[in-house]
Design a protein around this motif. Sequence first.
Motif, PDB file in Angstrom:
ATOM      1  N   ALA A 129       9.724  -2.098  -8.608  1.00  0.00           N
ATOM      2  CA  ALA A 129      10.001  -3.357  -7.904  1.00  0.00           C
ATOM      3  C   ALA A 129       8.842  -3.767  -6.997  1.00  0.00           C
ATOM      4  CB  ALA A 129      11.299  -3.227  -7.092  1.00  0.00           C
ATOM      5  N   ILE A 130       8.187  -2.813  -6.335  1.00  0.00           N
ATOM      6  CA  ILE A 130       7.073  -3.212  -5.448  1.00  0.00           C
ATOM      7  C   ILE A 130       5.887  -3.685  -6.291  1.00  0.00           C
ATOM      8  CG2 ILE A 130       6.024  -0.896  -5.125  1.00  0.00           C
ATOM      9  CD1 ILE A 130       6.267  -3.637  -2.440  1.00  0.00           C
ATOM     10  N   VAL A 131       5.703  -3.090  -7.456  1.00  0.00           N
ATOM     11  CA  VAL A 131       4.637  -3.539  -8.356  1.00  0.00           C
ATOM     12  C   VAL A 131       4.951  -4.956  -8.866  1.00  0.00           C
ATOM     13  CG1 VAL A 131       3.744  -3.150 -10.699  1.00  0.00           C
ATOM     14  CG2 VAL A 131       3.719  -1.289  -9.022  1.00  0.00           C
ATOM     15  N   GLY A 132       6.191  -5.185  -9.274  1.00  0.00           N
ATOM     16  CA  GLY A 132       6.576  -6.527  -9.728  1.00  0.00           C
ATOM     17  C   GLY A 132       6.444  -7.543  -8.617  1.00  0.00           C
ATOM     18  N   HIS A 133       6.808  -7.118  -7.390  1.00  0.00           N
ATOM     19  CA  HIS A 133       6.702  -8.014  -6.244  1.00  0.00           C
ATOM     20  C   HIS A 133       5.257  -8.443  -6.037  1.00  0.00           C
ATOM     21  CE1 HIS A 133       6.610  -9.438  -2.110  1.00  0.00           C
ATOM     22  NE2 HIS A 133       7.931  -9.553  -2.145  1.00  0.00           N
ATOM     23  N   LEU A 134       4.348  -7.475  -6.062  1.00  0.00           N
ATOM     24  CA  LEU A 134       2.938  -7.814  -5.824  1.00  0.00           C
ATOM     25  C   LEU A 134       2.405  -8.708  -6.943  1.00  0.00           C
ATOM     26  CD1 LEU A 134       0.416  -7.572  -4.092  1.00  0.00           C
ATOM     27  CD2 LEU A 134      -0.198  -5.501  -5.344  1.00  0.00           C
ATOM     28  N   ALA A 135       2.813  -8.413  -8.177  1.00  0.00           N
ATOM     29  CA  ALA A 135       2.341  -9.234  -9.294  1.00  0.00           C
ATOM     30  C   ALA A 135       2.769 -10.692  -9.078  1.00  0.00           C
ATOM     31  CB  ALA A 135       2.878  -8.689 -10.616  1.00  0.00           C
ATOM     32  N   ALA A 136       4.039 -10.902  -8.762  1.00  0.00           N
ATOM     33  CA  ALA A 136       4.519 -12.280  -8.567  1.00  0.00           C
ATOM     34  C   ALA A 136       3.838 -12.922  -7.360  1.00  0.00           C
ATOM     35  CB  ALA A 136       6.041 -12.280  -8.381  1.00  0.00           C
ATOM     36  N   PHE A 137       3.631 -12.133  -6.318  1.00  0.00           N
ATOM     37  CA  PHE A 137       2.978 -12.632  -5.104  1.00  0.00           C
ATOM     38  C   PHE A 137       1.572 -13.136  -5.422  1.00  0.00           C
ATOM     39  CE2 PHE A 137       1.013 -12.515  -0.963  1.00  0.00           C
ATOM     40  CZ  PHE A 137       2.042 -12.816  -0.096  1.00  0.00           C
TER      41      PHE A 137
ATOM     42  N   LEU B 155      10.693  -1.002 -16.398  1.00  0.00           N
ATOM     43  CA  LEU B 155      10.515  -2.405 -16.788  1.00  0.00           C
ATOM     44  C   LEU B 155      11.495  -3.346 -16.068  1.00  0.00           C
ATOM     45  CD1 LEU B 155       9.160  -4.503 -18.642  1.00  0.00           C
ATOM     46  CD2 LEU B 155      10.833  -3.898 -20.411  1.00  0.00           C
ATOM     47  N   GLY B 156      12.765  -2.961 -16.035  1.00  0.00           N
ATOM     48  CA  GLY B 156      13.781  -3.815 -15.390  1.00  0.00           C
ATOM     49  C   GLY B 156      13.463  -4.039 -13.922  1.00  0.00           C
ATOM     50  N   ASP B 157      13.025  -2.981 -13.244  1.00  0.00           N
ATOM     51  CA  ASP B 157      12.712  -3.107 -11.813  1.00  0.00           C
ATOM     52  C   ASP B 157      11.432  -3.913 -11.580  1.00  0.00           C
ATOM     53  OD1 ASP B 157      14.959  -1.993 -10.829  1.00  0.00           O
ATOM     54  OD2 ASP B 157      14.013  -0.178 -10.020  1.00  0.00           O
ATOM     55  N   ILE B 158      10.487  -3.846 -12.518  1.00  0.00           N
ATOM     56  CA  ILE B 158       9.265  -4.654 -12.365  1.00  0.00           C
ATOM     57  C   ILE B 158       9.650  -6.141 -12.360  1.00  0.00           C
ATOM     58  CG2 ILE B 158       7.108  -5.350 -13.505  1.00  0.00           C
ATOM     59  CD1 ILE B 158       6.933  -2.414 -14.585  1.00  0.00           C
ATOM     60  N   LEU B 159      10.514  -6.514 -13.309  1.00  0.00           N
ATOM     61  CA  LEU B 159      10.941  -7.916 -13.373  1.00  0.00           C
ATOM     62  C   LEU B 159      11.848  -8.284 -12.199  1.00  0.00           C
ATOM     63  CD1 LEU B 159      10.138  -9.952 -15.691  1.00  0.00           C
ATOM     64  CD2 LEU B 159       9.697  -7.596 -16.258  1.00  0.00           C
ATOM     65  N   PHE B 160      12.684  -7.333 -11.778  1.00  0.00           N
ATOM     66  CA  PHE B 160      13.539  -7.577 -10.607  1.00  0.00           C
ATOM     67  C   PHE B 160      12.693  -7.804  -9.357  1.00  0.00           C
ATOM     68  CE2 PHE B 160      15.529  -5.372  -6.863  1.00  0.00           C
ATOM     69  CZ  PHE B 160      16.360  -6.418  -6.499  1.00  0.00           C
TER      70      PHE B 160
ATOM     71  N   MET C 234      11.129  -2.387   1.911  1.00  0.00           N
ATOM     72  CA  MET C 234      12.141  -1.591   1.198  1.00  0.00           C
ATOM     73  C   MET C 234      11.601  -1.125  -0.157  1.00  0.00           C
ATOM     74  SD  MET C 234      16.048  -2.594   0.180  1.00  0.00           S
ATOM     75  CE  MET C 234      15.713  -4.068  -0.781  1.00  0.00           C
ATOM     76  N   PHE C 235      10.999  -2.048  -0.906  1.00  0.00           N
ATOM     77  CA  PHE C 235      10.454  -1.672  -2.219  1.00  0.00           C
ATOM     78  C   PHE C 235       9.310  -0.664  -2.054  1.00  0.00           C
ATOM     79  CE2 PHE C 235      11.573  -6.095  -4.266  1.00  0.00           C
ATOM     80  CZ  PHE C 235      12.909  -5.727  -4.311  1.00  0.00           C
ATOM     81  N   GLY C 236       8.473  -0.880  -1.066  1.00  0.00           N
ATOM     82  CA  GLY C 236       7.287  -0.031  -0.901  1.00  0.00           C
ATOM     83  C   GLY C 236       7.618   1.372  -0.415  1.00  0.00           C
ATOM     84  N   LEU C 237       8.648   1.487   0.424  1.00  0.00           N
ATOM     85  CA  LEU C 237       8.938   2.778   1.061  1.00  0.00           C
ATOM     86  C   LEU C 237       9.917   3.651   0.274  1.00  0.00           C
ATOM     87  CD1 LEU C 237       9.067   1.722   4.815  1.00  0.00           C
ATOM     88  CD2 LEU C 237       7.709   3.602   3.892  1.00  0.00           C
ATOM     89  N   ASN C 238      10.420   3.135  -0.834  1.00  0.00           N
ATOM     90  CA  ASN C 238      11.350   3.929  -1.653  1.00  0.00           C
ATOM     91  C   ASN C 238      10.698   4.192  -3.015  1.00  0.00           C
ATOM     92  OD1 ASN C 238      14.191   4.192  -0.315  1.00  0.00           O
ATOM     93  ND2 ASN C 238      13.481   2.128   0.183  1.00  0.00           N
ATOM     94  N   ARG C 239      10.389   5.438  -3.289  1.00  0.00           N
ATOM     95  CA  ARG C 239       9.686   5.734  -4.541  1.00  0.00           C
ATOM     96  C   ARG C 239      10.504   5.307  -5.753  1.00  0.00           C
ATOM     97  NH1 ARG C 239       9.035  10.051  -8.016  1.00  0.00           N
ATOM     98  NH2 ARG C 239      10.468  11.350  -6.834  1.00  0.00           N
ATOM     99  N   ARG C 240      11.857   5.377  -5.623  1.00  0.00           N
ATOM    100  CA  ARG C 240      12.682   4.968  -6.765  1.00  0.00           C
ATOM    101  C   ARG C 240      12.489   3.483  -7.075  1.00  0.00           C
ATOM    102  NH1 ARG C 240      17.268   2.272  -5.048  1.00  0.00           N
ATOM    103  NH2 ARG C 240      17.345   2.248  -2.783  1.00  0.00           N
ATOM    104  N   LEU C 241      11.985   2.704  -6.112  1.00  0.00           N
ATOM    105  CA  LEU C 241      11.795   1.267  -6.324  1.00  0.00           C
ATOM    106  C   LEU C 241      10.325   0.906  -6.585  1.00  0.00           C
ATOM    107  CD1 LEU C 241      14.238  -0.038  -3.542  1.00  0.00           C
ATOM    108  CD2 LEU C 241      14.605  -0.063  -6.020  1.00  0.00           C
ATOM    109  N   ARG C 242       9.521   1.891  -7.049  1.00  0.00           N
ATOM    110  CA  ARG C 242       8.088   1.595  -7.227  1.00  0.00           C
ATOM    111  C   ARG C 242       7.854   0.522  -8.292  1.00  0.00           C
ATOM    112  NH1 ARG C 242       9.678   6.031  -9.551  1.00  0.00           N
ATOM    113  NH2 ARG C 242       8.865   6.793 -11.544  1.00  0.00           N
TER     114      ARG C 242
ATOM    115  N   SER D 107       0.820  -1.222   0.000  1.00  0.00           N
ATOM    116  CA  SER D 107       0.000   0.000   0.000  1.00  0.00           C
ATOM    117  C   SER D 107       0.851   1.267   0.000  1.00  0.00           C
ATOM    118  CB  SER D 107      -0.948   0.020   1.201  1.00  0.00           C
ATOM    119  OG  SER D 107      -1.881  -1.021   1.085  1.00  0.00           O
ATOM    120  N   TRP D 108       2.111   1.184   0.456  1.00  0.00           N
ATOM    121  CA  TRP D 108       2.970   2.373   0.389  1.00  0.00           C
ATOM    122  C   TRP D 108       3.072   2.872  -1.060  1.00  0.00           C
ATOM    123  CZ3 TRP D 108       3.625   4.101   5.035  1.00  0.00           C
ATOM    124  CH2 TRP D 108       3.995   3.273   6.106  1.00  0.00           C
TER     125      TRP D 108
END
Length: 355
Positions: free
Chosen positions: A252-260, A318-323, A242-250, A174-175
């Motif tokens: 990665a948090i989206v990719g994380h949720l998708a895989a989850f 794109l790279g961070d979504i897959l990461f 970490m992914f959720g609280l850092n905007r630069r990693l948004r 949700s962050w």
Amino acid sequence: MTATMHTPATQDSNAVFPMTPRGPLSAELMTLLSSAPDGTGAGDSLALSVESALAAAESITRDEDVQLSLFVLYGLHYGSLGAVSAEWEWQPALVAARSALERAFESELRATITVPVLPEPTRDAVAQALSILTSAESGPSLSRYVAAKATREQLGEFLIQRSVYTLREADPHSWAIPRLTGRVKAALVEIQTDEYGGGRVTRMHSEIFATTMRSFGLESRYGHYLPEVPAITLASLNVMSMFGLNRRLRGAIVGHLAAFEMTSSIPNGLYARGFRRLGYGTEVTAYFDEHVAADAVHEQIAAHDLAGALAEDEPGLLGDILFGAAACLVVDGWAGAHMLDAWSAGRSSLRAEQR
Ligand SMILES: [Fe+2]
Ligand SMILES: [Fe+2]
């Protein structure tokens, strides 16, 4: 049926924290946070302790002191640390400590985790790449073991390990809501609305899981079992925070949720089967049953409307979504393997010194 075989976790004499430190850095943090900020600054000492803890860690992801320290620092933002003064949340020394730990954690993950060849940044190509990534076999399956073999005690450990995230289910992702815009934000909110029960507290997934724990004979208060939860389990929550609280990693948090979401429906059916095999009824299995149906829908939204649309709108992510997706599978895979390895060796997967 209920079970009460699990001994309650030991509580530290330090009343502010429900757990004991696991090394010099977590000890220093807990001492610091046990009082209110006094403005004298703890920056230099804390920065040195962070440096030493990182230098001493063989693996950042599996280091008890580092992962507990990250957990505590994130706890300032979640408000999950009981009596700690909220005044600490944005103290520069703590933000600097968190940031240094995160950089080391993130670089270790980026160096260890293989990210698949990047697809075209389109909805369908990204959804397809995520589908291939999430359907690949990656080692022994915790859910198949739970369905077929887990003992009553192991089912209890499984609930305890899962509770670190699941009693706060959905919060780390949700962050990302205010960090996204337009259709991508709408897709995330659509998923999170279900996670939070669509406005009904009894339907909140975290509340349904709390009922599962109590019906099984466990405590459902957040933090009760923290002393027993190992670094690798804390790491699986810390990576989301970490992914959720850092905007630069948004991305990665989206990719994380998708895989989850894309790896949830089938395993949850198997978890439910494991509890039913030992005679537990719907008061225990409701959480898992709910996810069989809900996540079959969520995985479509997450793959196409969330991750796919974000890649179209911001191709640079794109790279961070897959990461993020790969990190979810790998780190959760390590946490699952930790349980399976312990059980196959006839040991508990919880921290022995606390039992
Ligand atoms: Fe859920
Ligand atoms: Fe879901």
